[in-house]
Scaffold this active site. Structure first.
Site, PDB file in Angstrom:
ATOM      1  N   PRO A 174       1.017 -17.386   2.143  1.00  0.00           N
ATOM      2  CA  PRO A 174       2.310 -16.974   1.587  1.00  0.00           C
ATOM      3  C   PRO A 174       3.180 -16.197   2.572  1.00  0.00           C
ATOM      4  O   PRO A 174       4.408 -16.269   2.520  1.00  0.00           O
ATOM      5  CB  PRO A 174       1.923 -16.067   0.410  1.00  0.00           C
ATOM      6  CG  PRO A 174       0.459 -16.201   0.216  1.00  0.00           C
ATOM      7  CD  PRO A 174      -0.132 -16.891   1.393  1.00  0.00           C
ATOM      8  N   ASP A 185      -0.946 -11.287   7.776  1.00  0.00           N
ATOM      9  CA  ASP A 185      -0.835 -12.207   8.920  1.00  0.00           C
ATOM     10  C   ASP A 185      -0.027 -13.454   8.517  1.00  0.00           C
ATOM     11  O   ASP A 185       0.031 -13.800   7.331  1.00  0.00           O
ATOM     12  CB  ASP A 185      -2.241 -12.622   9.386  1.00  0.00           C
ATOM     13  CG  ASP A 185      -3.074 -11.419   9.812  1.00  0.00           C
ATOM     14  OD1 ASP A 185      -2.526 -10.519  10.461  1.00  0.00           O
ATOM     15  OD2 ASP A 185      -4.274 -11.386   9.479  1.00  0.00           O
ATOM     16  N   ASP A 230       0.824  -1.218   0.000  1.00  0.00           N
ATOM     17  CA  ASP A 230       0.000   0.000   0.000  1.00  0.00           C
ATOM     18  C   ASP A 230       0.856   1.266   0.000  1.00  0.00           C
ATOM     19  O   ASP A 230       0.330   2.374  -0.117  1.00  0.00           O
ATOM     20  CB  ASP A 230      -0.957   0.003   1.205  1.00  0.00           C
ATOM     21  CG  ASP A 230      -0.215  -0.148   2.532  1.00  0.00           C
ATOM     22  OD1 ASP A 230       0.648   0.688   2.833  1.00  0.00           O
ATOM     23  OD2 ASP A 230      -0.499  -1.115   3.272  1.00  0.00           O
ATOM     24  N   ASP A 267       6.606  -5.643   6.404  1.00  0.00           N
ATOM     25  CA  ASP A 267       5.238  -5.141   6.525  1.00  0.00           C
ATOM     26  C   ASP A 267       4.337  -6.141   5.805  1.00  0.00           C
ATOM     27  O   ASP A 267       3.891  -5.922   4.686  1.00  0.00           O
ATOM     28  CB  ASP A 267       5.170  -3.744   5.892  1.00  0.00           C
ATOM     29  CG  ASP A 267       3.773  -3.149   5.960  1.00  0.00           C
ATOM     30  OD1 ASP A 267       2.858  -3.814   6.473  1.00  0.00           O
ATOM     31  OD2 ASP A 267       3.600  -2.022   5.463  1.00  0.00           O
TER      32      ASP A 267
HETATM   33  N1  PUT Z   1       0.123  -5.403   7.673  1.00  0.00           N
HETATM   34  C1  PUT Z   1      -0.474  -6.022   8.816  1.00  0.00           C
HETATM   35  C2  PUT Z   1      -1.723  -6.703   8.472  1.00  0.00           C
HETATM   36  C3  PUT Z   1      -2.367  -7.347   9.649  1.00  0.00           C
HETATM   37  C4  PUT Z   1      -3.798  -7.651   9.395  1.00  0.00           C
HETATM   38  N2  PUT Z   1      -4.403  -8.366  10.477  1.00  0.00           N
END
Ligand code: PUT
Length: 286
Positions: free
Chosen positions: A167, A163, A90, A160
């Site tokens: 992958p 969860d 993002d 970043d």
């Molecule tokens: N980038 C962290 C995402 C976590 C979603 N639960």
């Protein structure tokens, strides 16, 4: 998700709880090569990105996560010049990294280019530094990218990720952290998003800390911070230093930072280094 109610709900089956946002409209839905991507317009949190049914970010509160994934590490390192974001499609973490004038080169290594393309359209404020000449983009597998990275070439790696299922699981693994250790220069830092302190200290956070130590990082710290749209509204970043004690940071530079933040400041950073007692007990740390 039954949107006929006017609410988007992420159900946390294992925890017996859920989080809902009132939505005005579904703006986009697609199945990319890797995952299902959805964008909603909400009543009160701006736009919402959902990946495989999990809330990834909203316009209103993503600054908490992106600032805390970035500035504590960049103000702990003595002089970070090259920063790599693994995931982060993002572009919000990349934007925070590029606020640091000392950074000479930043990479975003995201497996799913569609996440970035949708962010450009629905979260343009996160992509406003994408044309910065220091910004570089690679769309591909972050695990392989790190395995192939030149040794001693990176100052900070920010993982970043989504969860740790599917992958992203390979990014929460000792082999990946070993490759980070090799790729980092002396004094380098790896940061991993490490889920909810309340739900995951005794599982994911403990395992991330152990895997980082097993990979050779001596100093490891988890920093909690609020994140209203994630499970329990409370999230964490775990940092590990390559021959670098993470207890101290450049407090004066953090105080005098030459850019705007909305959550991060010197005192927030100091406070984030103080762990709640139950985390200290589980993690056997100060
Ligand atoms: N980038 C962290 C995402 C976590 C979603 N639960």
């Amino acid at each position: 998700n039954d949107l006929s109610t006017g609410w988007f709900t992420e159900v946390f089956q294992n925890e017996g709880t859920a989080f809902s946002l009132k939505v005005k409209a579904k703006l986009h839905e697609e199945q990319s090569e890797y995952q299902k991507l959805e964008i909603y317009e909400t009543e009160t949190f701006g736009n919402l990105m959902v990946i495989d049914g999990c809330v990834m970010l909203t316009t209103r509160d993503n600054f908490l996560y992106h600032e805390m994934m970035t500035h504590p590490a960049l103000f702990t390192h003595k002089n970070p010049k090259k920063v790599v974001v693994i995931g982060g499609g993002d572009c919000g973490t990349l934007k925070e990294v590029l606020k640091h004038p000392g950074v000479e080169e930043a990479w975003q290594v995201e497996i799913d280019e569609r996440v970035t393309r949708l962010s450009e359209k629905y979260f343009p404020e996160l992509c406003e530094s994408n044309e910065d000449p220091r910004a570089n983009f690679f769309f591909g597998d972050g695990i392989k990218w790190m395995a192939d990275a030149a040794p001693n070439s990176i100052d900070i790696i920010i993982v970043d990720s989504t969860d740790p299922v599917g992958p992203a699981e390979g990014l929460f693994a000792v082999d990946f952290y070993r490759n980070c250790m090799v790729a980092l220069r002396e004094g380098g830092i790896v940061v991993q998003q490490s889920e909810s302190p309340l739900l995951h200290t005794d599982s994911i956070i403990k395992n991330v800390q152990k895997d980082m130590r097993d990979a050779g990082f001596e100093s490891v710290r988890t920093l909690p911070f609020p994140q209203p749209v994630y499970p329990t509204g409370w999230w964490s970043a775990t940092m590990a230093g390559k021959n670098h004690v993470l207890k101290y940071f450049r407090e004066e530079d953090a105080e005098q930072r030459p850019f705007v933040t909305r959550y991060y400041n010197k005192k927030v950073h100091q406070a984030a280094l103080a762990l709640p007692q139950f985390m200290r007990d589980i993690l056997h740390t100060e």
